[in-house]
Design a protein around this motif. Structure first.
Motif, PDB file in Angstrom:
ATOM      1  N   SER A  35       0.861  -1.180   0.000  1.00  0.00           N
ATOM      2  CA  SER A  35       0.000   0.000   0.000  1.00  0.00           C
ATOM      3  C   SER A  35       0.894   1.224   0.000  1.00  0.00           C
ATOM      4  CB  SER A  35      -0.888   0.003   1.244  1.00  0.00           C
ATOM      5  OG  SER A  35      -1.657   1.172   1.302  1.00  0.00           O
ATOM      6  N   GLY A  36       0.638   2.111  -0.928  1.00  0.00           N
ATOM      7  CA  GLY A  36       1.463   3.304  -0.996  1.00  0.00           C
ATOM      8  C   GLY A  36       0.783   4.399  -1.779  1.00  0.00           C
ATOM      9  N   ARG A  37       1.557   5.393  -2.147  1.00  0.00           N
ATOM     10  CA  ARG A  37       1.009   6.537  -2.884  1.00  0.00           C
ATOM     11  C   ARG A  37       0.485   6.140  -4.250  1.00  0.00           C
ATOM     12  NH1 ARG A  37       4.890  11.557  -2.691  1.00  0.00           N
ATOM     13  NH2 ARG A  37       3.335  12.101  -4.228  1.00  0.00           N
ATOM     14  N   SER A  38       1.070   5.089  -4.824  1.00  0.00           N
ATOM     15  CA  SER A  38       0.662   4.709  -6.179  1.00  0.00           C
ATOM     16  C   SER A  38      -0.505   3.738  -6.205  1.00  0.00           C
ATOM     17  CB  SER A  38       1.853   4.123  -6.933  1.00  0.00           C
ATOM     18  OG  SER A  38       2.314   2.960  -6.284  1.00  0.00           O
ATOM     19  N   GLN A  44      -1.712  -2.587  -7.743  1.00  0.00           N
ATOM     20  CA  GLN A  44      -1.532  -1.158  -7.475  1.00  0.00           C
ATOM     21  C   GLN A  44      -2.755  -0.352  -7.908  1.00  0.00           C
ATOM     22  OE1 GLN A  44       1.462   0.522  -5.751  1.00  0.00           O
ATOM     23  NE2 GLN A  44       0.661  -1.412  -5.024  1.00  0.00           N
ATOM     24  N   TYR A  46      -5.736   2.204  -7.765  1.00  0.00           N
ATOM     25  CA  TYR A  46      -5.927   3.517  -7.147  1.00  0.00           C
ATOM     26  C   TYR A  46      -7.200   4.142  -7.707  1.00  0.00           C
ATOM     27  CZ  TYR A  46      -4.051   5.464 -11.481  1.00  0.00           C
ATOM     28  OH  TYR A  46      -3.856   5.783 -12.795  1.00  0.00           O
TER      29      TYR A  46
END
Length: 90
Positions: A35-38, A44, A46
């Motif tokens: 899990s991250g900004r992208s 991935q 979003y």
């Protein structure tokens, strides 16, 4: 069960499953809990696709971090969801 096997179990041909596996490798190095900004998950996801995965997992009474639910989400998106316009092209 490996992601490739799960995709085949969901009805994808080995060639199509291999394509997804190649993409997943590039997106997240097969880290389904990432899990991250992208984005989240091995795809991935979003934006609206992330929101869709979260809702899908909730409806299935599990978490988005579940690898199998992410495989099932790929199928759901292509057959019933926002990505169904791409199904004839794979």
């Amino acid at each position: 069960m490996a992601i490739m096997e799960e995709l085949i179990k969901e009805g994808f041909s080995p060639v199509i499953a291999a394509g997804f596996v190649g993409n997943i490798s590039q997106e997240s190095d097969f880290k389904h809990e990432i899990s991250g900004r992208s984005g989240i998950g091995f795809g991935q996801w979003y934006g609206y696709r992330k929101r869709g995965l979260l809702k899908f997992a909730e409806l299935k009474r599990t978490t988005w971090r579940n690898r199998t639910i992410q495989v099932k989400w790929i199928k759901h998106e292509l057959f019933f969801g926002t990505e169904k316009e791409y199904l004839p092209h794979i």
